[in-house]
Design a protein around this motif. Structure first.
Motif, PDB file in Angstrom:
ATOM      1  N   ALA A 105       0.834  -1.196   0.000  1.00 35.56           N
ATOM      2  CA  ALA A 105       0.000   0.000   0.000  1.00 35.56           C
ATOM      3  C   ALA A 105       0.874   1.252   0.000  1.00 35.56           C
ATOM      4  CB  ALA A 105      -0.927  -0.009   1.209  1.00 35.56           C
ATOM      5  N   ARG A 106       2.000   1.199   0.695  1.00 34.63           N
ATOM      6  CA  ARG A 106       2.940   2.329   0.717  1.00 34.63           C
ATOM      7  C   ARG A 106       3.659   2.467  -0.623  1.00 34.63           C
ATOM      8  NH1 ARG A 106       6.276   5.603   0.037  1.00 34.63           N
ATOM      9  NH2 ARG A 106       7.760   6.564   1.507  1.00 34.63           N
ATOM     10  N   LEU A 107       3.979   1.343  -1.236  1.00 33.89           N
ATOM     11  CA  LEU A 107       4.760   1.347  -2.468  1.00 33.89           C
ATOM     12  C   LEU A 107       3.916   1.644  -3.706  1.00 33.89           C
ATOM     13  CD1 LEU A 107       6.922  -1.786  -1.678  1.00 33.89           C
ATOM     14  CD2 LEU A 107       7.848   0.491  -2.109  1.00 33.89           C
ATOM     15  N   SER A 108       2.658   1.178  -3.708  1.00 29.19           N
ATOM     16  CA  SER A 108       1.850   1.240  -4.927  1.00 29.19           C
ATOM     17  C   SER A 108       0.492   1.902  -4.753  1.00 29.19           C
ATOM     18  CB  SER A 108       1.632  -0.179  -5.476  1.00 29.19           C
ATOM     19  OG  SER A 108       2.858  -0.810  -5.765  1.00 29.19           O
ATOM     20  N   GLY A 109       0.151   2.307  -3.539  1.00 29.49           N
ATOM     21  CA  GLY A 109      -1.125   2.955  -3.321  1.00 29.49           C
ATOM     22  C   GLY A 109      -2.203   1.978  -2.867  1.00 29.49           C
ATOM     23  N   PRO A 110      -3.374   2.496  -2.496  1.00 27.14           N
ATOM     24  CA  PRO A 110      -4.410   1.657  -1.887  1.00 27.14           C
ATOM     25  C   PRO A 110      -4.995   0.605  -2.819  1.00 27.14           C
ATOM     26  CG  PRO A 110      -5.242   3.869  -2.356  1.00 27.14           C
ATOM     27  CD  PRO A 110      -3.764   3.912  -2.569  1.00 27.14           C
ATOM     28  N   HIS A 111      -4.823   0.773  -4.113  1.00 30.41           N
ATOM     29  CA  HIS A 111      -5.397  -0.182  -5.064  1.00 30.41           C
ATOM     30  C   HIS A 111      -4.342  -1.125  -5.640  1.00 30.41           C
ATOM     31  CE1 HIS A 111      -9.039   2.160  -4.712  1.00 30.41           C
ATOM     32  NE2 HIS A 111      -8.405   3.253  -5.130  1.00 30.41           N
ATOM     33  N   TRP A 112      -3.304  -1.386  -4.848  1.00 25.43           N
ATOM     34  CA  TRP A 112      -2.192  -2.201  -5.340  1.00 25.43           C
ATOM     35  C   TRP A 112      -2.634  -3.591  -5.774  1.00 25.43           C
ATOM     36  CZ3 TRP A 112      -1.152  -6.755  -2.867  1.00 25.43           C
ATOM     37  CH2 TRP A 112      -1.673  -6.904  -1.571  1.00 25.43           C
ATOM     38  N   HIS A 113      -3.725  -4.134  -5.175  1.00 25.22           N
ATOM     39  CA  HIS A 113      -4.175  -5.485  -5.523  1.00 25.22           C
ATOM     40  C   HIS A 113      -4.465  -5.622  -7.016  1.00 25.22           C
ATOM     41  CE1 HIS A 113      -5.126  -5.513  -1.176  1.00 25.22           C
ATOM     42  NE2 HIS A 113      -4.964  -6.821  -1.258  1.00 25.22           N
ATOM     43  N   THR A 114      -4.904  -4.543  -7.629  1.00 18.79           N
ATOM     44  CA  THR A 114      -5.330  -4.625  -9.029  1.00 18.79           C
ATOM     45  C   THR A 114      -4.161  -4.705  -9.997  1.00 18.79           C
ATOM     46  OG1 THR A 114      -5.397  -2.208  -9.279  1.00 18.79           O
ATOM     47  CG2 THR A 114      -7.390  -3.299  -8.457  1.00 18.79           C
TER      48      THR A 114
END
Length: 236
Positions: A105-114
């Motif tokens: 989440a820190r590296l890619s933002g809150p939507h990193w799962h996608t």
């Protein structure tokens, strides 16, 4: 990648056995897998990452791969908790999946799962862990040992590099994977872990198979590092 860790890092040797006695299983495991461990530890990807010669995108991509691997290790924890072979190694203070999700989440933002996807080597690696967890508890222990003792050992070098190179807060989100808040004394924890290995309730043939699976785990890590090196050549 004792992982891995990532670069998995082997534990300190167990106490020396009496003269003429066979070495403790933890020592045999460490000694027999030394060559494969060294190969993984000295991979070009890890060497360049630790040397600060790759950008944060490479670190992020590596962290994504770890998420797939640790999900394979930890999704089965409830099923293995009562197993006489694997159960003693299932410890909540080792769990890394939630910490990896904080990092991503820190590296890619809150939507990193996608956006995350496993490299081919990661998919093979995670599938092998899942197979061992389902069919062969001692094989699962080999993967557990390779990863988690590496996190407690060589993994701390990766944390320090990430904090220094990319400016993450000390032990903050971005490097939470390497922070074990529930383990006050890592050296004592590793000694207790090795004692559990030495007490593994399997025969000598099964111990040898476990050693072979440990070597396989390091080889899977090496393949992953090769694929990461291809994705992040030095010129990038």
């Amino acid at each position: 990648m004792e992982a891995p860790h990532p670069t998995p890092s082997t534990p300190e040797p167990s106490d020396a056995p009496e003269q003429g006695a066979p070495p403790p299983f933890s020592t045999a495991l460490r000694t027999a897998s030394h060559e494969q461990h060294t190969e993984a530890e000295n991979s070009s990807f890890m060497s360049r990452l630790l040397g600060g010669r790759l950008g944060v995108a490479a670190y992020r991509r590596y962290t994504e791969q770890l998420w797939f691997i640790y999900r394979a290790l930890e999704d089965v924890s409830p099923d293995l908790a009562a197993d006489p072979v694997a159960g003693p190694f299932i410890r909540p203070e080792l769990a890394r999946t939630a910490e990896l999700e904080r990092d991503l989440a820190r590296l890619s933002g809150p939507h990193w799962h996608t956006a995350v996807d496993p490299l081919p080597a990661t998919a093979v690696y995670a599938d092998r862990i899942a197979t061992c967890a389902r069919d062969w508890p001692a094989g699962y222990v080999a993967h557990h040992y390779t990863r988690y003792l590496g996190d407690l050992s060589g993994g701390q070098i990766i944390r320090g590099t990430a904090e220094k190179t990319w400016g993450f807060a000390r032990k903050g989100d971005g490097v939470r994977f390497y922070v074990f808040d529930g383990i006050d004394n890592p050296a004592a924890f590793k000694r207790a872990y090795r004692a559990r290995l030495d007490a593994l309730p399997v025969d000598d043939l099964e111990k040898q198979r476990t050693i072979d699976e440990c070597k396989r785990a390091f080889a899977l890590n090496s393949t992953l590092f090769r694929e990461l090196a291809e994705e992040f050549p030095l010129s990038a």
